[in-house]
Every structure is written in structure tokens, then in C-alpha cells.
Scaffold this motif. Sequence first.
Motif, PDB file in Angstrom:
ATOM      1  N   THR A   8       9.583  21.280 126.835  1.00 43.80           N
ATOM      2  CA  THR A   8       8.863  22.535 127.055  1.00 43.80           C
ATOM      3  C   THR A   8       7.525  22.253 127.744  1.00 43.80           C
ATOM      4  O   THR A   8       7.087  21.100 127.827  1.00 43.80           O
TER       5      THR A   8
ATOM      6  N   GLY B  89       4.647  22.898 126.548  1.00 45.94           N
ATOM      7  CA  GLY B  89       3.753  22.304 125.547  1.00 45.94           C
ATOM      8  C   GLY B  89       3.956  20.808 125.409  1.00 45.94           C
ATOM      9  O   GLY B  89       2.987  20.051 125.254  1.00 45.94           O
TER      10      GLY B  89
ATOM     11  N   LEU C  48      -4.579  27.742 131.835  1.00 47.58           N
ATOM     12  CA  LEU C  48      -3.536  28.602 132.388  1.00 47.58           C
ATOM     13  C   LEU C  48      -2.415  27.690 132.864  1.00 47.58           C
ATOM     14  O   LEU C  48      -2.665  26.673 133.514  1.00 47.58           O
TER      15      LEU C  48
ATOM     16  N   TYR D 193       3.138  32.458 135.727  1.00 54.16           N
ATOM     17  CA  TYR D 193       2.448  32.084 134.495  1.00 54.16           C
ATOM     18  C   TYR D 193       3.421  32.065 133.324  1.00 54.16           C
ATOM     19  O   TYR D 193       4.263  32.959 133.194  1.00 54.16           O
ATOM     20  N   VAL D 194       3.297  31.026 132.491  1.00 53.48           N
ATOM     21  CA  VAL D 194       4.189  30.859 131.334  1.00 53.48           C
ATOM     22  C   VAL D 194       3.378  30.424 130.121  1.00 53.48           C
ATOM     23  O   VAL D 194       2.223  30.019 130.233  1.00 53.48           O
ATOM     24  N   LYS D 195       4.026  30.496 128.962  1.00 58.39           N
ATOM     25  CA  LYS D 195       3.420  30.027 127.715  1.00 58.39           C
ATOM     26  C   LYS D 195       3.898  28.611 127.428  1.00 58.39           C
ATOM     27  O   LYS D 195       4.793  28.085 128.089  1.00 58.39           O
ATOM     28  N   ARG D 196       3.327  28.027 126.398  1.00 62.04           N
ATOM     29  CA  ARG D 196       3.638  26.637 126.052  1.00 62.04           C
ATOM     30  C   ARG D 196       5.076  26.409 125.605  1.00 62.04           C
ATOM     31  O   ARG D 196       5.583  25.298 125.678  1.00 62.04           O
ATOM     32  N   ASP D 197       5.743  27.458 125.145  1.00 62.53           N
ATOM     33  CA  ASP D 197       7.124  27.289 124.680  1.00 62.53           C
ATOM     34  C   ASP D 197       8.147  27.438 125.809  1.00 62.53           C
ATOM     35  O   ASP D 197       9.354  27.365 125.579  1.00 62.53           O
ATOM     36  N   GLU D 198       7.680  27.591 127.040  1.00 59.73           N
ATOM     37  CA  GLU D 198       8.575  27.746 128.192  1.00 59.73           C
ATOM     38  C   GLU D 198       9.373  26.464 128.436  1.00 59.73           C
ATOM     39  O   GLU D 198       8.806  25.373 128.550  1.00 59.73           O
TER      40      GLU D 198
END
Length: 81
Positions: A29, A31, A52, A59-64
Motif C-alpha cells: 500500500t 503507507g 500529500l 490524490y490517494v490515502k495511505r491505504d491505497e
Amino acid sequence: MKLRVLFFSVLRDITGTDEISVEVPAGATMGELLAQVEARWPKIAEWQGSLLLALDQTYVKRDEPLHDGGEVAIMPPVQGG
């Protein structure tokens, strides 16, 4: 999986480069990639709460989840001027 990782602004100063190639295991991921980058450049961890993250210019979150050949951008917060 092989990824292209781009650094911007102050992160470029910290790493001494604007781009690296990174190998991560299948199923990794964002993260997990960030943890690998922070292990190499611990000073990036100081920006942890405000970074970011983008995968293939979205744009994505850490769990992507990441994918082979992806382009990751790691950026400090955007500042106006």
C-alpha cells in the motif's frame, strides 16, 4: 513491483533527488511505501501528518494499493503565495 517515486519542494531537498525507482512487494500500500521511504530518509517522518500522496496523478490515502509501474508523488502541503 517497481514504482517511480517523485519528491517535491522541501522533500527534494531532504532526499537530494527529485525521483527514485523503488521495489515493493505485491499487494503493498501507499503507507507501506511511505514507511520504506521514511526508513531511508528519517527526516521525511517530520512531515508525516501533512504529506500529500498521489498515485498516477490522483490524490490517494495511505491505504491505497499500489500497482506495478505506478507513479507515486510525495508532496508537502500546498502553500499559497
